[in-house]
Design a protein around this motif. Sequence first.
Motif, PDB file in Angstrom:
ATOM      1  N   MET A   1      42.364  33.056  40.470  1.00 16.17           N
ATOM      2  CA  MET A   1      43.222  31.926  40.089  1.00 16.17           C
ATOM      3  C   MET A   1      44.352  31.793  41.092  1.00 16.17           C
ATOM      4  O   MET A   1      45.086  32.750  41.340  1.00 16.17           O
ATOM      5  N   ALA A   2      44.443  30.601  41.658  1.00 20.66           N
ATOM      6  CA  ALA A   2      45.467  30.387  42.685  1.00 20.66           C
ATOM      7  C   ALA A   2      46.716  29.762  42.073  1.00 20.66           C
ATOM      8  O   ALA A   2      46.639  28.962  41.151  1.00 20.66           O
ATOM      9  N   ASN A   3      47.881  30.137  42.599  1.00 25.22           N
ATOM     10  CA  ASN A   3      49.106  29.460  42.221  1.00 25.22           C
ATOM     11  C   ASN A   3      49.662  28.731  43.436  1.00 25.22           C
ATOM     12  O   ASN A   3      50.302  29.328  44.308  1.00 25.22           O
ATOM     13  N   PHE A   4      49.383  27.441  43.479  1.00 24.02           N
ATOM     14  CA  PHE A   4      49.911  26.598  44.552  1.00 24.02           C
ATOM     15  C   PHE A   4      51.001  25.673  44.011  1.00 24.02           C
ATOM     16  O   PHE A   4      51.269  24.612  44.561  1.00 24.02           O
ATOM     17  N   GLY A   5      51.595  26.071  42.897  1.00 23.41           N
ATOM     18  CA  GLY A   5      52.571  25.213  42.225  1.00 23.41           C
ATOM     19  C   GLY A   5      53.816  24.980  43.057  1.00 23.41           C
ATOM     20  O   GLY A   5      54.255  23.857  43.242  1.00 23.41           O
ATOM     21  N   SER A   6      54.388  26.061  43.529  1.00 30.39           N
ATOM     22  CA  SER A   6      55.581  25.913  44.348  1.00 30.39           C
ATOM     23  C   SER A   6      55.883  27.246  44.993  1.00 30.39           C
ATOM     24  O   SER A   6      55.573  28.305  44.433  1.00 30.39           O
ATOM     25  N   ASP A   7      56.501  27.213  46.167  1.00 28.41           N
ATOM     26  CA  ASP A   7      56.979  28.465  46.757  1.00 28.41           C
ATOM     27  C   ASP A   7      58.146  29.023  45.943  1.00 28.41           C
ATOM     28  O   ASP A   7      58.542  30.170  46.118  1.00 28.41           O
ATOM     29  N   ASN A   8      58.677  28.216  45.020  1.00 28.20           N
ATOM     30  CA  ASN A   8      59.698  28.721  44.102  1.00 28.20           C
ATOM     31  C   ASN A   8      59.125  29.666  43.052  1.00 28.20           C
ATOM     32  O   ASN A   8      59.881  30.378  42.394  1.00 28.20           O
ATOM     33  N   ALA A   9      57.810  29.623  42.868  1.00 29.41           N
ATOM     34  CA  ALA A   9      57.190  30.471  41.863  1.00 29.41           C
ATOM     35  C   ALA A   9      56.964  31.884  42.386  1.00 29.41           C
ATOM     36  O   ALA A   9      56.699  32.792  41.615  1.00 29.41           O
ATOM     37  N   ALA A  10      57.071  32.051  43.709  1.00 29.08           N
ATOM     38  CA  ALA A  10      56.911  33.386  44.282  1.00 29.08           C
ATOM     39  C   ALA A  10      58.163  34.206  43.998  1.00 29.08           C
ATOM     40  O   ALA A  10      59.216  33.672  43.635  1.00 29.08           O
ATOM     41  N   GLY A  11      58.053  35.492  44.194  1.00 29.56           N
ATOM     42  CA  GLY A  11      59.178  36.372  43.897  1.00 29.56           C
ATOM     43  C   GLY A  11      60.035  36.647  45.118  1.00 29.56           C
ATOM     44  O   GLY A  11      60.401  35.727  45.860  1.00 29.56           O
ATOM     45  N   ILE A  12      60.366  37.903  45.321  1.00 33.88           N
ATOM     46  CA  ILE A  12      61.236  38.318  46.418  1.00 33.88           C
ATOM     47  C   ILE A  12      60.454  39.263  47.312  1.00 33.88           C
ATOM     48  O   ILE A  12      59.728  40.143  46.824  1.00 33.88           O
ATOM     49  N   HIS A  13      60.593  39.113  48.600  1.00 30.61           N
ATOM     50  CA  HIS A  13      59.906  40.011  49.524  1.00 30.61           C
ATOM     51  C   HIS A  13      60.503  41.411  49.411  1.00 30.61           C
ATOM     52  O   HIS A  13      61.721  41.570  49.288  1.00 30.61           O
ATOM     53  N   PRO A  14      59.661  42.455  49.469  1.00 33.07           N
ATOM     54  CA  PRO A  14      60.159  43.826  49.307  1.00 33.07           C
ATOM     55  C   PRO A  14      61.330  44.169  50.223  1.00 33.07           C
ATOM     56  O   PRO A  14      62.268  44.847  49.801  1.00 33.07           O
TER      57      PRO A  14
ATOM     58  N   THR B   1      47.364  34.807  48.687  1.00 31.37           N
ATOM     59  CA  THR B   1      46.283  35.642  49.242  1.00 31.37           C
ATOM     60  C   THR B   1      45.089  34.784  49.649  1.00 31.37           C
ATOM     61  O   THR B   1      44.881  33.685  49.122  1.00 31.37           O
ATOM     62  N   ASP B   2      44.327  35.319  50.576  1.00 30.43           N
ATOM     63  CA  ASP B   2      43.100  34.634  50.978  1.00 30.43           C
ATOM     64  C   ASP B   2      42.154  34.487  49.781  1.00 30.43           C
ATOM     65  O   ASP B   2      41.413  33.503  49.675  1.00 30.43           O
ATOM     66  N   GLU B   3      42.199  35.454  48.887  1.00 27.87           N
ATOM     67  CA  GLU B   3      41.315  35.396  47.725  1.00 27.87           C
ATOM     68  C   GLU B   3      41.661  34.180  46.861  1.00 27.87           C
ATOM     69  O   GLU B   3      40.752  33.481  46.381  1.00 27.87           O
ATOM     70  N   GLU B   4      42.921  33.962  46.658  1.00 29.06           N
ATOM     71  CA  GLU B   4      43.327  32.780  45.895  1.00 29.06           C
ATOM     72  C   GLU B   4      42.769  31.512  46.519  1.00 29.06           C
ATOM     73  O   GLU B   4      42.231  30.629  45.841  1.00 29.06           O
ATOM     74  N   ILE B   5      42.932  31.431  47.810  1.00 28.32           N
ATOM     75  CA  ILE B   5      42.498  30.224  48.524  1.00 28.32           C
ATOM     76  C   ILE B   5      40.988  30.041  48.386  1.00 28.32           C
ATOM     77  O   ILE B   5      40.504  28.948  48.054  1.00 28.32           O
ATOM     78  N   ASP B   6      40.278  31.113  48.633  1.00 29.15           N
ATOM     79  CA  ASP B   6      38.816  30.988  48.607  1.00 29.15           C
ATOM     80  C   ASP B   6      38.325  30.644  47.199  1.00 29.15           C
ATOM     81  O   ASP B   6      37.405  29.839  47.033  1.00 29.15           O
TER      82      ASP B   6
END
Lengths: 340, 340, 340, 340
Positions: free
Chosen positions: C1-14, C328-333
């Motif tokens: 399942m891909a989340n392409f909703g918004s880059d706002n939905a992503a978290g924080i980089h480590p 991830t590439d998996e989401e895209i594919d």
Amino acid sequence: MANFGSDNAAGIHPKIIESIAAASTGTVPAYGADRLTELVENQLADIFECEVTVLLVGTGTAANCIGLATLCSSVGGIFAHSEAHIVNDESTAPELFTGGARQFAVGGSDAKPGLIELAEAIDVVGARGVHSVQPSVIAVSNLTELGARLSAIEVTAYAELAKSRGMKLFMDGARFANAVASGDESPAELTWRAGVDALSFGATKNGAMAAEALIFFNPSEATLAEFHRKRGGHLWSKHRFLAAQFEAYLENDLWLELATFSNNRMARLREGVASSKNASILAGGDGNELFIAMEQDVATELGQRGHTFYAWPSLPKGYRLVTSFNTTDEEIDEFIDDLK
Amino acid sequence: MANFGSDNAAGIHPKIIESIAAASTGTVPAYGADRLTELVENQLADIFECEVTVLLVGTGTAANCIGLATLCSSVGGIFAHSEAHIVNDESTAPELFTGGARQFAVGGSDAKPGLIELAEAIDVVGARGVHSVQPSVIAVSNLTELGARLSAIEVTAYAELAKSRGMKLFMDGARFANAVASGDESPAELTWRAGVDALSFGATKNGAMAAEALIFFNPSEATLAEFHRKRGGHLWSKHRFLAAQFEAYLENDLWLELATFSNNRMARLREGVASSKNASILAGGDGNELFIAMEQDVATELGQRGHTFYAWPSLPKGYRLVTSFNTTDEEIDEFIDDLK
Amino acid sequence: MANFGSDNAAGIHPKIIESIAAASTGTVPAYGADRLTELVENQLADIFECEVTVLLVGTGTAANCIGLATLCSSVGGIFAHSEAHIVNDESTAPELFTGGARQFAVGGSDAKPGLIELAEAIDVVGARGVHSVQPSVIAVSNLTELGARLSAIEVTAYAELAKSRGMKLFMDGARFANAVASGDESPAELTWRAGVDALSFGATKNGAMAAEALIFFNPSEATLAEFHRKRGGHLWSKHRFLAAQFEAYLENDLWLELATFSNNRMARLREGVASSKNASILAGGDGNELFIAMEQDVATELGQRGHTFYAWPSLPKGYRLVTSFNTTDEEIDEFIDDLK
Amino acid sequence: MANFGSDNAAGIHPKIIESIAAASTGTVPAYGADRLTELVENQLADIFECEVTVLLVGTGTAANCIGLATLCSSVGGIFAHSEAHIVNDESTAPELFTGGARQFAVGGSDAKPGLIELAEAIDVVGARGVHSVQPSVIAVSNLTELGARLSAIEVTAYAELAKSRGMKLFMDGARFANAVASGDESPAELTWRAGVDALSFGATKNGAMAAEALIFFNPSEATLAEFHRKRGGHLWSKHRFLAAQFEAYLENDLWLELATFSNNRMARLREGVASSKNASILAGGDGNELFIAMEQDVATELGQRGHTFYAWPSLPKGYRLVTSFNTTDEEIDEFIDDLK
């Protein structure tokens, strides 16, 4: 030589000057606590056949924007025609007085906001929640900015839309007198009976010096209006001179007499234009404004012959002609002769 | 029965009514592009002996707040006396027009901001950086709100303080005519030669109907002023009627004649009060305002005899008496008789 | 399942979380007077190869609107594309911060304001004087709201128009990292060398928590910016935690690494969409946003399969897909498989 | 070396950092539509034992001013102590967010607005009608700006005054945790049960990074609050990171544990100061703030020994000492040793 530039170019009707002069002696309380002001409030209640809250101010922008600030919070949205005076001709006064509310402009013929387009714009905005604004006011003008008259049934349609969305209906009546005079519907029928919440009722363009009445038909909605007038710098200390203008303007229906006069002059002018091969009518003519198309060289020649009128860039080859309470038949005939 | 309630309670001087009436016929361009407006601008340039940018408006609050909005950004601070009209009597108009600038009030006798207190307040604010505001304008009134006249040397002191802090000096001149008439310093000496950047030059309280001139002595600072006037709803469409008031007001120094008249009435009134055991003078008297102390029962009795005047709560047992261009000696004598 | 909703939905980089954590112990001066803040200012000066004034804030709306309030007075006009974030997605924040300036929206493909339309709109407004506003700012976005990249030559064209009208050029760079990463022009070339006056340089959408840098390339224009930040409530007391985010974001070009990553994911996604019969590409794809057309039932099915993305009503049958630093590439594919 | 400069100088509590980090992976809806935000809303409803409307923001100025803008119209007046943070330390943010409402400051010991003075100020303003403003909000702080705790009975007195004048009661609770921890009255007793309409409930000064909760106890009054947050630029797109801070802050009463800790450190510090001949206590000490008087040379020497604290100019020879969640006994003892 005709001056059809604007009804703002006309002066003051003699009866209004007389009324100001008559009020100019003696001492009376300042800031609207005078008897002349009370008299005008009663005159307006009679004319509109209901209890009203009235605020007199010196300019139409003030009347419009104090009205909008009273009906619309700073997070609200105001929906109007893209040609509307509040959208196009009042700088950022609406933003200033409302504290930053936003106007949304829609199209529609004769500068009447298209009802479907209006509903759609409201719903798109309303659906976006805090990312947009809270739809709060529909604002219409009567006469419209393109000189058309709204009938009571049309006003009712806007009011029903407003009510269905929890919004208020505001009417810019800078030329409301011309609208009333050109139909057979009463002031009440064209306003609160049709669902209007507040009206800016103009006098300046129709023979007064500087006087507009902001009228609320639901006094409970107007509790903050006087604060907005004061903080806008629009509470005259010698308030009686706003009242004096209105007293004469309303007395014996002078306002309707003057509007009928200028409307009649417009009828004559419209007829003349219609019979000319050098111009075609684009819009208006219900009241005292007419919008016509002319070739550039025709317009230039009319200007060179001393006639005054302005281009209206939003219409193709468009020009606006306005009659007023002191337009003469001679002016009209001379203009038509020169046009032909 | 005397009316010392306010110079706002007086009407319009006959010459000013005549001027309005004379301008009321014919058609002229709207929005200030008329010849009468140009004439007034020239009159004011002559009176102030310099190039000026002039904006005519209908109220003192408008003149003050458009001036402040032009000189002070929304992140600025305005420093004035705690009795000043802009601090006390204009609702939140200064906040509205400036976009939220803040006023800082200081004390000082006769409603003249104390210079040391003023400097200290400015420096305290200035030292706090973004946690407070950017000190931007010192605002003084002449006459002050307690009826005192500022001399050119006093104005200069404020100007020097302002300049030393990178600030502007604004003068509320609602009763500037009375200030000029009560001394022997010229309008120029009391304003720009002393360092004033902008002046609201009042006419309403001194015989006009509704007319104030906002005057910038450094036109390059005034580039946005016309936008602020328009967005405040203060650009009259029939602008000639603001100009007509000023034309008559300035012609043959009527403004000084009327101010001298009311100042002289005040001198008579002041003399009468000074000789009474029932009142003592607290402040004012330089121009057309006097602040006196009376026992409550004395004041009540004067009121019952039909005299009009207002309590001034910030002074102990204080009352304000104001003369105007139409105050009569009879009023004064009757009041003094009743006071004794 | 891909989340392409918004880059706002992503978290924080480590690395950014680590930087915040590393800064969380010990005591340091509040309100930006700390060494980490100074370090970030130096990092940004290096990246942009010039002296800059930097203000760190927590949201893009704050960065945009503090920038606009600094460059545009309350009587000014801001010209942008009708799809721009400041026009469409920031409620009335621009009105609030500027004190009531007005935005004028124009069209143009790919959410790039059409240059001719822009010039015309500016000139129409400018010609109307006080009845409208003072044209003050052109605002562009890079990436644009439809995912297109502006090249330096395009930015220069806007800058030249702005300069020719005495206006400033503001750039909303919420996705500036993606714009830089998708071309071979340097941050300096895309901004001040091309004539940009101020940039909101985003980090939040590209891996930070809540951090945007408002950058002025001409520090003398920025003197009031810190006041606007403070009065907007955007000066963090524990300012070091804005700085800590940026320190990690800029260190070793993490910002470009993350933007390149999400751009590359988008390239893969775009390729997949291009090869599908069930969708067509409408706009974007330069950076990490793609706008595609799908039939309703296709979109519904994708949603039912757990993919997240949003409709974009201003485009016909339009939907927006956004990749981020953790796509991830998996989401895209998986998405592409389900689309076909 | 002790750092008593400000609780803003402290960092982030480990549990709060952990919570942010735990929330940093995965994708969740933006703008507050996430489960963590919902969880925090429930936590706050539990703690305050009532239905609440909650808005999370990043700064105290934002929480205060969005609250004020929600409760007070642009023509309203806000009454507070002259030392209050909203009066003294937030630039013109209150004016900006409210659209130009005015603050009226009164005196009173311990930065508690004197009740009689407050009532008088409200009534003077209220009696002046449109020439002043509409009294709308009483704003108190708990802890006060001078470190005193308001009891429920004191809060009730303010609430009764507010209600009697048709006004709302707002509480600035930047250090509300310290106020609760230093008494035995519950959060509910100190707020809505005593008549508080809205509270800004601080976390930043007590161990969070940048997180304040604006809480409305009467949700029907809060309908416009979310618009004010958005237009102020205070709606975080990655809203979960505001929620994550609060989740940890509220979990297992960490907020009270940390406040109790800093209050206890203050008790030790206060005891030490009280036993010193070189300082006297002026105010505070109820929570984590203490205001003391010292001779200049004593303060200078303490500074030279590496202790950090700030002068408090409004108190005679005044200095402020603040403890925080990471103050150590060693710091305190070292400071007291050096003071003696």
